[in-house]
Design an enzyme around this catalytic site. Structure first.
Site, PDB file in Angstrom:
ATOM      1  N   ASN B  25      10.108   5.003 -14.110  1.00  0.00           N
ATOM      2  CA  ASN B  25      10.348   5.584 -15.256  1.00  0.00           C
ATOM      3  C   ASN B  25       9.908   6.882 -15.189  1.00  0.00           C
ATOM      4  O   ASN B  25       8.687   7.239 -14.812  1.00  0.00           O
ATOM      5  CB  ASN B  25       9.537   4.836 -16.558  1.00  0.00           C
ATOM      6  N   SER B  48      14.741   4.006 -18.745  1.00  0.00           N
ATOM      7  CA  SER B  48      14.771   5.011 -19.995  1.00  0.00           C
ATOM      8  C   SER B  48      14.204   4.060 -21.191  1.00  0.00           C
ATOM      9  O   SER B  48      14.866   2.882 -21.400  1.00  0.00           O
ATOM     10  CB  SER B  48      16.070   5.329 -20.231  1.00  0.00           C
ATOM     11  N   GLU B  49      13.003   4.263 -21.752  1.00  0.00           N
ATOM     12  CA  GLU B  49      12.493   3.380 -22.698  1.00  0.00           C
ATOM     13  C   GLU B  49      12.975   3.182 -23.757  1.00  0.00           C
ATOM     14  O   GLU B  49      12.859   2.372 -24.495  1.00  0.00           O
ATOM     15  CB  GLU B  49      10.914   3.737 -22.627  1.00  0.00           C
ATOM     16  N   ASN B  50      14.272   4.209 -24.009  1.00  0.00           N
ATOM     17  CA  ASN B  50      15.066   3.711 -25.402  1.00  0.00           C
ATOM     18  C   ASN B  50      16.084   2.773 -25.079  1.00  0.00           C
ATOM     19  O   ASN B  50      16.779   2.429 -25.877  1.00  0.00           O
ATOM     20  CB  ASN B  50      15.728   5.109 -25.694  1.00  0.00           C
ATOM     21  N   SER B  90      12.594  -3.545 -23.922  1.00  0.00           N
ATOM     22  CA  SER B  90      12.430  -2.217 -22.881  1.00  0.00           C
ATOM     23  C   SER B  90      10.931  -2.251 -22.840  1.00  0.00           C
ATOM     24  O   SER B  90      10.267  -1.987 -21.621  1.00  0.00           O
ATOM     25  CB  SER B  90      12.734  -0.992 -23.527  1.00  0.00           C
TER      26      SER B  90
END
Lengths: 233, 220
Positions: B25, B48-50, B90
């Site tokens: 990340n 990607s944390e979204n 996520s």
């Protein structure tokens, strides 16, 4: 089973002053813009808003904030919105910053019948202040409580007329959890299809969580940071 | 050396920390640049944390889609083999310790590995986004930052002065002048940048810093 409403304006009549609402989206991506803009026009007041971002000035949550319709905001990130930042610094708007993963899990827990949970996130920081903490296997954890909403407002790509939902790309984000955590869930979609036209293997939000469906009147397809690679590479 | 070149140097050096097949990340800013400098034969999968595993290059002009963005809200593409998921999934991935390395920027790092990067009380209020979750759970948190702030003050401190993002979580700091490990006995200087002496690093660092026996000068 979900009911199809004729307009965003009709849908937001379900929202009354003083309610707690959840609004889906990551910034302007996967954001229920038609419903939120209708809510801004309706002018409902004293709302508690649970949403990942303040979005941007003049769009989305930014309109609700500029109209001073929000009494309290729970969000993980409030950059890109000058009005919000100013109201927060001057203590005119109560904002509780919630780590993004904790926000997602608190909403998930709210919809899943879990009242609270221990998470490592925020241990030893301001986020943990006033909260119960516990050590498991030598590591510190913070007790976080679930979020629920009177009304959840979300965006999906397509719904069938029963209320089953599919999303597109990263526009999914907070929408599926919020669908589960609202006493009433209203979804706006780009397209409504007949039952059977969505592959059951690919349905992300089963219709049991959805109360009302609106076909979004207009999509601006706004991009916050248009970024390209050079064409010659 | 310009700031842009210094930042590139940081990104280039951090890229060497990543192993083939890592799930990584990358935060906003210098960390995002790391993907441009992966050594030959090393390929990593970017999260990607979204809600995207398998970030691809930025799209060509005209191929952007408003529904496909990274956590910095930039338009991106998805690689073949990518997957999309909700924010809850996520962060389950993140908190569950499935990410091999997290690279992020910082305003301050302490000699015990505390990090502050989200809030300057009364001044800068943006929020922590996903940073608190990432540092709380990643096995390998690497900080990418300039060694000193605009006024020349050390960002590597005995203790952070700003509100913390996480405690005792940073494993490595790569700055424009040095590579340092956070060990149980404090900070250890491993490398200095081209043209920077060990003495220069010591002078620019407010935290207690030990020099590793095999510390390499002018290493990157």
């Amino acid at each position: 089973m979900a009911k199809i409403l004729s307009s965003s304006k009709e849908a937001v009549r379900l929202i009354q002053d003083g309610m707690t609402i959840m609004v889906g989206g990551f910034g302007v991506c996967g954001f229920p813009e038609n419903l939120v803009h209708a809510l801004a026009e309706q002018g409902s007041k004293d709302l508690t808003l649970i949403s990942n971002n303040g979005t941007v000035d003049g769009f989305g949550n930014g309109r609700l904030i500029a109209n001073r319709q929000i009494k309290k905001l729970y969000a993980s990130y409030i950059g890109e919105n000058k009005a919000l930042e100013e109201q927060f610094i001057k203590n005119e708007l109560a904002v509780e910053l919630v780590p993004q993963g904790t926000l997602a899990e608190r909403i998930r827990a709210g919809g899943a019948g879990i009242p609270a949970f221990f998470t490592p996130t925020g241990y030893g920081t301001l986020v943990a202040e006033g909260k119960e903490t516990r050590i498991y296997d030598g590591k510190g954890y913070v007790l976080e409580t679930a979020f629920k909403a009177d009304v959840s407002i979300i965006k999906a790509y397509k719904a069938d007329t029963m209320g089953n939902l599919v999303y597109r790309s990263t526009a999914r984000n907070f929408n599926p959890m919020m669908a589960t955590a609202g006493k009433i869930t209203i979804v706006e979609v780009e397209e409504i299809v007949e039952p059977g036209q969505l592959n059951p293997e690919e349905v992300v939000t089963p219709c049991i969580y959805v109360n009302y469906i609106v076909k979004g009147e207009h999509y601006e397809r706004r991009i916050e940071k248009r970024t390209n690679r050079p064409t010659n590479r | 050396m310009s700031d842009a070149l210094k930042k590139e140097r940081i990104a280039r050096r951090i890229a060497k920390e990543l192993k083939d097949g890592y799930f990584v990340n990358l935060g906003i800013g210098i960390p995002t640049m790391v993907a441009n400098y992966l050594p030959e034969g090393i390929s990593v999968i970017l999260q990607s944390e979204n809600g995207l595993l398998g970030i691809g290059p930025y799209p060509l002009p005209g191929e952007e889609h408003c529904d496909l963005i990274n956590a910095g809200k930039e338009t991106v593409t998805a690689i073949a083999g990518a997957s999309f998921f909700s924010s809850a999934d996520s962060f389950a991935m993140i908190r569950g310790g499935h990410i091999d390395a997290t690279i992020l920027g910082a305003m301050e790092v302490s000699e015990t590995g505390d990090i502050a990067n989200y809030l300057i009380p009364g001044k800068l209020v943006k929020g922590m986004g996903g940073a608190m979750d990432l540092v709380a759970a990643s096995r390998n948190v690497i900080v990418a930052m300039m060694h000193t702030d605009k006024h020349g003050s050390s960002k590597v401190l005995p203790a952070c002065t700003l509100p913390l993002t996480g405690t005792a979580c940073v494993k490595k700091i790569v700055s424009d002048i040095a590579v340092m490990d956070v060990t149980s006995e404090g900070l250890l200087l491993l490398e200095t940048a081209e043209g920077v002496s060990i003495d220069d690093v010591m002078k620019a660092t407010a935290a207690k810093l030990r020099v590793a026996d095999n510390c390499r000068e002018f290493a990157f």
